[in-house]
Design an enzyme around this catalytic site. Structure first.
Site, PDB file in Angstrom:
ATOM      1  N   HIS A   1      -2.697   6.887   4.036  1.00 23.75           N
ATOM      2  CA  HIS A   1      -1.630   5.915   4.312  1.00 23.75           C
ATOM      3  C   HIS A   1      -0.243   6.389   3.898  1.00 23.75           C
ATOM      4  O   HIS A   1       0.628   5.583   3.588  1.00 23.75           O
ATOM      5  CB  HIS A   1      -1.947   4.564   3.649  1.00 23.75           C
ATOM      6  CG  HIS A   1      -1.401   3.394   4.429  1.00 23.75           C
ATOM      7  ND1 HIS A   1      -1.510   2.085   4.014  1.00 23.75           N
ATOM      8  CD2 HIS A   1      -0.727   3.338   5.615  1.00 23.75           C
ATOM      9  CE1 HIS A   1      -0.960   1.272   4.892  1.00 23.75           C
ATOM     10  NE2 HIS A   1      -0.477   2.011   5.878  1.00 23.75           N
TER      11      HIS A   1
ATOM     12  N   CYS B   1       0.800  -1.231   0.000  1.00 26.74           N
ATOM     13  CA  CYS B   1       0.000   0.000   0.000  1.00 26.74           C
ATOM     14  C   CYS B   1       0.829   1.276   0.000  1.00 26.74           C
ATOM     15  O   CYS B   1       0.726   2.099  -0.917  1.00 26.74           O
ATOM     16  CB  CYS B   1      -0.929   0.016   1.218  1.00 26.74           C
ATOM     17  SG  CYS B   1      -2.089  -1.356   1.316  1.00 26.74           S
TER      18      CYS B   1
END
Length: 590
Positions: free
Chosen positions: A141, A80
């Site tokens: 993130h 990610c």
């Protein structure tokens, strides 16, 4: 004569009107609205338009049927954080320090000090400089704070977004009560194994003392018991505080719901996205809808729960597809569809190791491709890539050329009329010539696949050749034997002891072996040595473009929890961090 003069004046007015309309149309084409839709952990084998027959994704499918579907679209990283850093900047994540040299490759705590450096230029910054309204809704993130809990040096609003509504880190099993934990291994080695060792030590010392073989002062036993109490206290604190401290919802710089509630979460995010489009329908806008689906822990509203053929994972996919449909519908309702480039993708491949204690599969499908999230087999990096722009991109187009999620950066920058930064290497390439059929070849002759910060594989699509060569320097050790992933560690790791190194590199031709089942040898491929030589030379040239003094944003020090960086609701005190402005806002609307 008066009639001729009258007609000439009319023709002159008509000509000026046509020129004006033509200029307007040209301006519109060069400055479209941009809608970027990114799923989390969705496999290329999940959408119907990529071959799935059992998951219902009608809205993703209609997006594909109305535009171009890329079948060799690649994430710049199979994890990610580094994948999203590359997506935002058009650069390999090692260039910004957003690739790890150790075991942990993503951010787990919101109070970590690492993140996308302020010096990096995102496509949001470029489009904002061109007058675009910009919003990020959903998952970020890429870090939040550097030195204190209010500097927000890595926050989306510091990277070009006017609005942010979503979660600063990621969704984890620990964020949803009853869904287990991603820290099982850490609990075992940091708490339960030490407790067992201490227990064994107490029993051994007690036995020796009773037998008179060893004089053990009572203080030793007291110290060991205090150590046991400390370990248990730390475990209880972690279990009690992790969720509120790390799983929360923000609006811009303010925490609005802590801990995060999953009730109708997709509906709330979708409402924010459609509201942004409605509010900015008259001016160019960039919307990045970064879905929290389909990362575990899975969640879905009552309308979608237990409705799919694939359990909680399928319910999440189908709810996400509904959200895609809502965005497409509002574009059509406001007559913006013809002036909007819509892009749909996933940050990397499906997480094949996601299996519950009861054996229920919570990961998606990577189709015919090997591997998945966290490794560079095709299943980990080959992702959906769909572009729609009616009248500009041909409907029903299918492109099987190597492309990257880094290509979005230069593509949208050029459409917005923004020059690219000239003080750094941009690894992405403008996709519009390929999407419009002006060229049939990708501008990427070589692509480089990283496992965290380690160069793992090289891809080569030679000019005037249909071959796509891929050479691995190392591959993960799947376990148990015969599995399609690293189930004992939950994701494959990039470090020695967890990988097999290959000398010479493992070579495949993806054009004939997309499933990477049969590595080539000098006996099966006469050009074996020449191919590897060219790829190694390309890798060497690429490595020379990397800077050696880039701060490591994913170092151990930058990924650990730091209490002075912890963000809490304005109304909370200490580490209680409890609030729900979302519920209050919902009550006000009702």
């Amino acid at each position: 004569l008066p009639l001729i003069l009258f007609l000439e004046s009319k023709m002159r007015v008509l000509f000026l009107l046509l020129v004006f309309l033509g200029g307007t149309q040209s301006h519109t084409t060069s400055r479209p609205n941009i809608v970027l839709l990114m799923a989390d952990d969705l496999g290329i084998g999940d959408p119907g338009c990529y071959g799935n027959k059992t998951l219902r994704t009608p809205n993703i499918d209609r997006l594909a049927s109305g535009g171009a579907k890329l079948t060799q679209h690649l994430a710049a990283s199979p994890l990610c954080t580094p994948s999203r850093a590359s997506f935002m900047t058009g650069r390999y994540s090692v260039r910004s320090g957003m690739a790890s040299w150790n075991r942990i490759g993503v951010y787990i705590f919101t109070a970590s000090s690492g993140g996308l450096p302020p010096s990096e230029v995102t496509f949001a910054k470029l489009l904002k400089s061109q007058g675009y309204s910009t919003a990020l809704i959903g998952k970020w993130h890429l870090g939040m704070n550097c030195h204190n809990k209010s500097d927000f040096c890595h926050h989306p609003l510091r990277h070009g977004f006017d609005e942010f509504f979503g979660i600063p880190t990621t969704n984890l099993r620990d964020c949803q009560p009853g869904e287990g934990t991603v820290f099982a291994s850490a609990h075992r080695w940091l708490v339960f194994v030490p407790l067992q060792v201490i227990g064994l030590a107490v029993l051994t010392l007690g036995a020796l003392r009773c037998l008179g073989l060893l004089r053990v002062p009572p203080g030793v036993f007291l110290g060991l018991l205090l150590l046991v109490a400390l370990l248990l206290l730390l475990l209880v604190c972690f279990l009690n505080f992790f969720r509120p401290l790390n799983c929360f919802l923000m609006r811009n710089y303010d925490v609005t719901q802590q801990p995060l509630s999953f009730d109708n979460l997709t509906q709330r995010l979708t409402a924010e996205a459609t509201s942004f489009i409605r509010r900015h329908a008259e001016t160019p806008f960039l919307l990045f809808l970064s879905f929290i689906h389909v990362h575990t822990a899975h969640f879905s509203s009552r309308e979608f729960a237990r409705k799919s053929r694939h359990g909680p994972y399928g319910d999440s996919v189908e709810e996400m597809d509904w959200s895609v449909g809502q965005v497409l519908d509002v574009l059509e309702e406001l007559r913006l569809a013809d002036n909007t480039l819509v892009y749909f993708t996933s940050d990397h491949g499906a997480h094949v190791e996601e299996v519950t204690a009861k054996g229920q599969k919570h990961g998606g499908s990577n189709g015919i491709y090997k591997g998945g999230k966290a490794n560079n087999w095709e299943g980990g990096i080959r992702v959906p890539g769909i572009f729609r722009w009616p009248g500009v991109i041909e409907a029903g187009l299918e492109i099987d050329e190597p492309t990257s999620n880094m290509d979005i950066f230069p593509t949208v920058a050029k459409l917005a009329g923004s020059p690219l930064p000239n003080d750094r290497v941009i690894d992405g390439r403008d996709l519009m010539p390929l999407l419009q059929g002006k060229t049939r070849r990708s501008e990427h002759e070589f692509l480089f696949h990283y496992c965290n910060a380690y160069l793992n594989a090289v891809r080569w699509h030679p000019p005037n050749s249909s071959s796509v060569w891929k050479a691995f320097y190392f591959t993960p050790k799947f376990h148990p034997k015969g599995a399609n992933g690293c189930f004992s560690t939950h994701v494959c790791l990039c470090l020695d002891g967890h990988v097999t190194r290959h000398r010479p590199p493992l070579l495949f031709d993806l054009s004939t072996d997309p499933g990477e089942k049969s590595p080539l040898t000098p006996e099966t491929e006469p050009r074996f040595q020449d191919i590897l030589r060219v790829m190694q030379e390309a890798a060497d040239r690429h490595t020379q473009t990397l800077s050696a003094d880039v701060p490591n944003q994913l170092s151990l020090g930058n990924t650990l929890w730091k209490p002075w960086l912890q963000v809490c609701c304005a109304s909370s005190s200490g580490l209680s961090c409890q609030c729900d402005q979302q519920r209050q806002e919902q009550g006000t609307r009702n």
